[in-house]
Design a protein around this motif. Structure first.
Motif, PDB file in Angstrom:
ATOM      1  N   MET A   1      51.674  44.340 102.048  1.00 24.35           N
ATOM      2  CA  MET A   1      53.004  43.740 102.179  1.00 24.35           C
ATOM      3  C   MET A   1      53.035  42.419 101.422  1.00 24.35           C
ATOM      4  N   GLN A   2      54.028  42.244 100.580  1.00 26.10           N
ATOM      5  CA  GLN A   2      54.165  41.031  99.793  1.00 26.10           C
ATOM      6  C   GLN A   2      54.966  39.991 100.564  1.00 26.10           C
ATOM      7  N   PRO A   3      54.556  38.715 100.439  1.00 24.64           N
ATOM      8  CA  PRO A   3      55.357  37.667 101.074  1.00 24.64           C
ATOM      9  C   PRO A   3      56.706  37.559 100.379  1.00 24.64           C
ATOM     10  N   GLN A   4      57.714  37.225 101.126  1.00 21.67           N
ATOM     11  CA  GLN A   4      59.049  37.048 100.570  1.00 21.67           C
ATOM     12  C   GLN A   4      59.498  35.615 100.827  1.00 21.67           C
ATOM     13  N   LEU A   5      59.533  34.842  99.792  1.00 21.55           N
ATOM     14  CA  LEU A   5      59.931  33.446  99.903  1.00 21.55           C
ATOM     15  C   LEU A   5      61.326  33.287  99.316  1.00 21.55           C
ATOM     16  N   HIS A   6      62.303  33.836  99.980  1.00 25.75           N
ATOM     17  CA  HIS A   6      63.670  33.860  99.468  1.00 25.75           C
ATOM     18  C   HIS A   6      64.241  32.465  99.224  1.00 25.75           C
ATOM     19  N   ARG A   7      63.718  31.483  99.908  1.00 26.92           N
ATOM     20  CA  ARG A   7      64.249  30.138  99.732  1.00 26.92           C
ATOM     21  C   ARG A   7      63.430  29.335  98.724  1.00 26.92           C
ATOM     22  N   ALA A   8      62.347  29.916  98.221  1.00 23.01           N
ATOM     23  CA  ALA A   8      61.504  29.223  97.243  1.00 23.01           C
ATOM     24  C   ALA A   8      62.079  29.393  95.841  1.00 23.01           C
ATOM     25  N   THR A   9      61.747  28.441  94.977  1.00 23.68           N
ATOM     26  CA  THR A   9      62.177  28.495  93.592  1.00 23.68           C
ATOM     27  C   THR A   9      60.992  28.208  92.684  1.00 23.68           C
ATOM     28  N   VAL A  10      60.847  28.990  91.649  1.00 22.92           N
ATOM     29  CA  VAL A  10      59.851  28.747  90.606  1.00 22.92           C
ATOM     30  C   VAL A  10      60.628  28.335  89.361  1.00 22.92           C
ATOM     31  N   ILE A  11      60.267  27.172  88.809  1.00 20.45           N
ATOM     32  CA  ILE A  11      60.924  26.663  87.608  1.00 20.45           C
ATOM     33  C   ILE A  11      59.883  26.654  86.492  1.00 20.45           C
ATOM     34  N   VAL A  12      60.209  27.317  85.392  1.00 24.09           N
ATOM     35  CA  VAL A  12      59.286  27.389  84.267  1.00 24.09           C
ATOM     36  C   VAL A  12      60.017  27.035  82.979  1.00 24.09           C
ATOM     37  N   ALA A  13      59.244  26.606  81.997  1.00 22.99           N
ATOM     38  CA  ALA A  13      59.788  26.347  80.664  1.00 22.99           C
ATOM     39  C   ALA A  13      59.137  27.297  79.672  1.00 22.99           C
ATOM     40  N   LYS A  14      59.937  27.826  78.781  1.00 22.81           N
ATOM     41  CA  LYS A  14      59.405  28.758  77.790  1.00 22.81           C
ATOM     42  C   LYS A  14      58.397  28.107  76.853  1.00 22.81           C
TER      43      LYS A  14
END
Length: 65
Positions: A1-14
């Motif tokens: 089962m994968q964790p679900q962090l619906h309120r988390a955000t990942v910010i990345v730059a290309k």
């Protein structure tokens, strides 16, 4: 089962020269987190011009709100 962090955000730059943005995309997908991809930003360090990061403040407000 994968964790679900619906309120988390990942910010990345290309143009991240430390961690390829594709890895951030994979992390966000694996966590079920919101993903924001910016075209530029490097690794979001002060040497990349980041003394303030309004997008992070906005996302913290969204998560806390």
């Amino acid at each position: 089962m994968q964790p679900q962090l619906h309120r988390a955000t990942v910010i990345v730059a290309k143009d991240d020269y430390v961690a390829p943005y594709q890895l951030g995309v994979a992390v966000a997908k694996g966590l079920g987190a919101r993903l924001i991809v910016q075209g530029r930003g490097g690794h979001f360090l002060t040497s990349d011009g980041y003394e303030q990061f309004p997008l992070v403040l906005k996302e913290v407000g969204r998560v806390m709100g």
